[in-house]
Design a protein around this motif. Structure first.
Motif, PDB file in Angstrom:
ATOM      1  N   ASP A 156       0.807  -1.214   0.000  1.00  0.00           N
ATOM      2  CA  ASP A 156       0.000   0.000   0.000  1.00  0.00           C
ATOM      3  C   ASP A 156       0.849   1.276   0.000  1.00  0.00           C
ATOM      4  N   VAL A 157       2.152   1.101  -0.178  1.00  0.00           N
ATOM      5  CA  VAL A 157       3.066   2.246  -0.206  1.00  0.00           C
ATOM      6  C   VAL A 157       3.561   2.479  -1.637  1.00  0.00           C
ATOM      7  N   THR A 158       3.659   3.736  -2.026  1.00  0.00           N
ATOM      8  CA  THR A 158       4.237   4.109  -3.322  1.00  0.00           C
ATOM      9  C   THR A 158       5.471   4.961  -3.068  1.00  0.00           C
ATOM     10  N   VAL A 159       6.595   4.578  -3.685  1.00  0.00           N
ATOM     11  CA  VAL A 159       7.824   5.352  -3.577  1.00  0.00           C
ATOM     12  C   VAL A 159       8.155   5.897  -4.964  1.00  0.00           C
ATOM     13  N   THR A 160       8.204   7.210  -5.092  1.00  0.00           N
ATOM     14  CA  THR A 160       8.551   7.827  -6.370  1.00  0.00           C
ATOM     15  C   THR A 160       9.944   8.433  -6.272  1.00  0.00           C
ATOM     16  N   ALA A 161      10.645   8.470  -7.395  1.00  0.00           N
ATOM     17  CA  ALA A 161      11.997   9.021  -7.403  1.00  0.00           C
ATOM     18  C   ALA A 161      12.231   9.818  -8.678  1.00  0.00           C
ATOM     19  N   GLU A 162      12.791  10.997  -8.511  1.00  0.00           N
ATOM     20  CA  GLU A 162      13.115  11.872  -9.634  1.00  0.00           C
ATOM     21  C   GLU A 162      14.613  12.128  -9.578  1.00  0.00           C
ATOM     22  N   PHE A 163      15.303  11.920 -10.693  1.00  0.00           N
ATOM     23  CA  PHE A 163      16.762  12.005 -10.704  1.00  0.00           C
ATOM     24  C   PHE A 163      17.205  13.241 -11.487  1.00  0.00           C
ATOM     25  N   VAL A 164      17.451  14.316 -10.746  1.00  0.00           N
ATOM     26  CA  VAL A 164      17.732  15.612 -11.371  1.00  0.00           C
ATOM     27  C   VAL A 164      19.000  16.270 -10.810  1.00  0.00           C
ATOM     28  N   GLY A 165      19.787  15.538 -10.028  1.00  0.00           N
ATOM     29  CA  GLY A 165      21.010  16.096  -9.468  1.00  0.00           C
ATOM     30  C   GLY A 165      20.913  16.349  -7.971  1.00  0.00           C
ATOM     31  N   SER A 166      22.052  16.269  -7.308  1.00  0.00           N
ATOM     32  CA  SER A 166      22.093  16.381  -5.847  1.00  0.00           C
ATOM     33  C   SER A 166      21.619  17.742  -5.338  1.00  0.00           C
ATOM     34  N   GLY A 167      22.091  18.807  -5.973  1.00  0.00           N
ATOM     35  CA  GLY A 167      21.714  20.142  -5.531  1.00  0.00           C
ATOM     36  C   GLY A 167      20.213  20.357  -5.582  1.00  0.00           C
ATOM     37  N   ALA A 168      19.596  19.882  -6.673  1.00  0.00           N
ATOM     38  CA  ALA A 168      18.150  20.012  -6.820  1.00  0.00           C
ATOM     39  C   ALA A 168      17.416  19.183  -5.773  1.00  0.00           C
ATOM     40  N   GLY A 169      17.984  18.041  -5.418  1.00  0.00           N
ATOM     41  CA  GLY A 169      17.369  17.178  -4.408  1.00  0.00           C
ATOM     42  C   GLY A 169      17.350  17.824  -3.038  1.00  0.00           C
ATOM     43  N   LYS A 184      26.370  20.699   2.108  1.00  0.00           N
ATOM     44  CA  LYS A 184      27.090  21.946   2.351  1.00  0.00           C
ATOM     45  C   LYS A 184      26.554  22.609   3.628  1.00  0.00           C
ATOM     46  N   ASP A 185      27.376  23.467   4.203  1.00  0.00           N
ATOM     47  CA  ASP A 185      26.980  24.141   5.452  1.00  0.00           C
ATOM     48  C   ASP A 185      25.689  24.935   5.280  1.00  0.00           C
ATOM     49  N   GLU A 199      21.892  15.332   7.101  1.00  0.00           N
ATOM     50  CA  GLU A 199      22.645  14.369   6.299  1.00  0.00           C
ATOM     51  C   GLU A 199      22.515  12.956   6.878  1.00  0.00           C
ATOM     52  N   ASN A 200      21.850  12.070   6.121  1.00  0.00           N
ATOM     53  CA  ASN A 200      21.705  10.666   6.525  1.00  0.00           C
ATOM     54  C   ASN A 200      22.447   9.799   5.519  1.00  0.00           C
TER      55      ASN A 200
END
Length: 306
Positions: free
Chosen positions: A91-104, A123-124, A133-134
């Motif tokens: 019943d869980v949906t996980v979506t992922a968009e790959f657009v670069g670390s900064g955008a994330g 970054k600080d 940060e995990n």
């Protein structure tokens, strides 16, 4: 004589009654013991059923959507984790968009994503805006050339000189007389940020091509004579040659041992601590950092953190 016979008869009767009573008590005891055993077995079975029911309820209770945005280098890991997690929790949906670390990181800090995937340390200023940060795995960065290139090893200094434009021909580092085509990632890429930081060449690179995904870099290097580029170690295939650096092969074992100097963290950033997230997102991190999630990280070629 009659008195003796009467006494004998009475004694026989008394003995018979005692035997019957004893047998009855034994039978009663056996029945009681049997009943107790049946009750214990029933209780044990009920306990197992209850435990199974609790687990089923826990699985059924997890529902909703987790939205991830960020690093293209983390696509393989994020996709594998998402598919496995959704299989476990239908019943869980996980979506992922790959657009670069900064955008994330920007998406998670602005509240437009639950998780910001970053293939570099935060970054600080990103932390100051609330991102936490995990680290979920460690990745090596592979430096690749086309399969016709005869160079198989570079020193750290040679790699630095190539990317800053001090060395422009492969003959200068032991290869053929051919121009070097320097390929890298776009500004904001976590892979680029980690690569330049590890070499100490931030904002000093002389790129011929700046591409927006790991796959694009791989394809460009594979199809361009004299090209060199950097990609996540876990995506390297036989379309390119991954160079040894300082004589050390780019392998997961060498990264884990600390012998290969180009390595970086894979981060799943959250806005605030994990404990402050929704029950669903907390369950996601329990899974990712647990045995099952770390096994998936290992299977896609990454270094585990647990």
């Amino acid at each position: 004589m009659k008195t003796k016979k009467l006494i004998a008869l009475l004694s026989a009767c008394a003995l018979s009654v005692m035997c019957m009573t004893g047998c009855g008590e034994t039978a009663g005891n056996n029945t009681s013991t049997s009943s107790q055993g049946s009750a214990a077995a029933s209780t044990s079975q009920e306990s197992k059923t209850e435990e199974s029911s609790v687990e089923d309820n826990k699985t059924a209770a997890l529902s909703g959507t987790i939205q991830m945005v960020g690093s293209t280098s983390m696509e393989k890991l994020a996709t594998a984790l998402a598919e496995s997690f959704m299989e476990k929790y239908p019943d869980v949906t996980v979506t992922a968009e790959f657009v670069g670390s900064g955008a994330g990181i920007e998406a998670v800090n602005s509240g437009n994503a639950d998780i910001g995937n970053s293939s570099r340390n935060l970054k600080d200023e990103e932390k100051a805006n609330g991102a936490v940060e995990n680290i979920v795995a460690i990745d090596g960065i592979a430096v690749c050339v086309d399969t016709a290139n005869t160079v198989t090893n570079l020193t750290k200094q040679q790699l630095t000189d190539i990317y800053t434009g001090a060395v422009t021909n492969w003959s200068e580092v032991g290869g053929a007389d051919a121009p070097i085509v320097v390929v890298g990632r776009e500004a904001g890429s976590g892979t680029r940020g980690a690569f330049e930081e590890l070499l100490g060449i931030a904002d000093a690179c002389a790129y011929a091509n700046e591409l927006d995904s790991t796959g694009a870099v791989m394809a460009k290097v594979a199809s361009t004579p004299g090209a060199i580029g950097y990609v996540s170690l876990d995506v390297v295939d036989d379309s390119v040659i991954a160079l040894a650096l300082e004589g050390v092969e780019p392998t997961a074992e060498n990264v884990k041992a600390g012998n290969y100097f180009l390595s970086r963290p894979f981060v799943m950033a959250t806005k605030g601590e994990i404990s402050e997230q929704s029950e669903l997102v907390q369950a996601w991190f329990d899974y990712v950092l647990g045995e099952e999630g770390q096994e998936i990280a290992a299977k896609v070629g990454l270094i585990t953190v647990r």
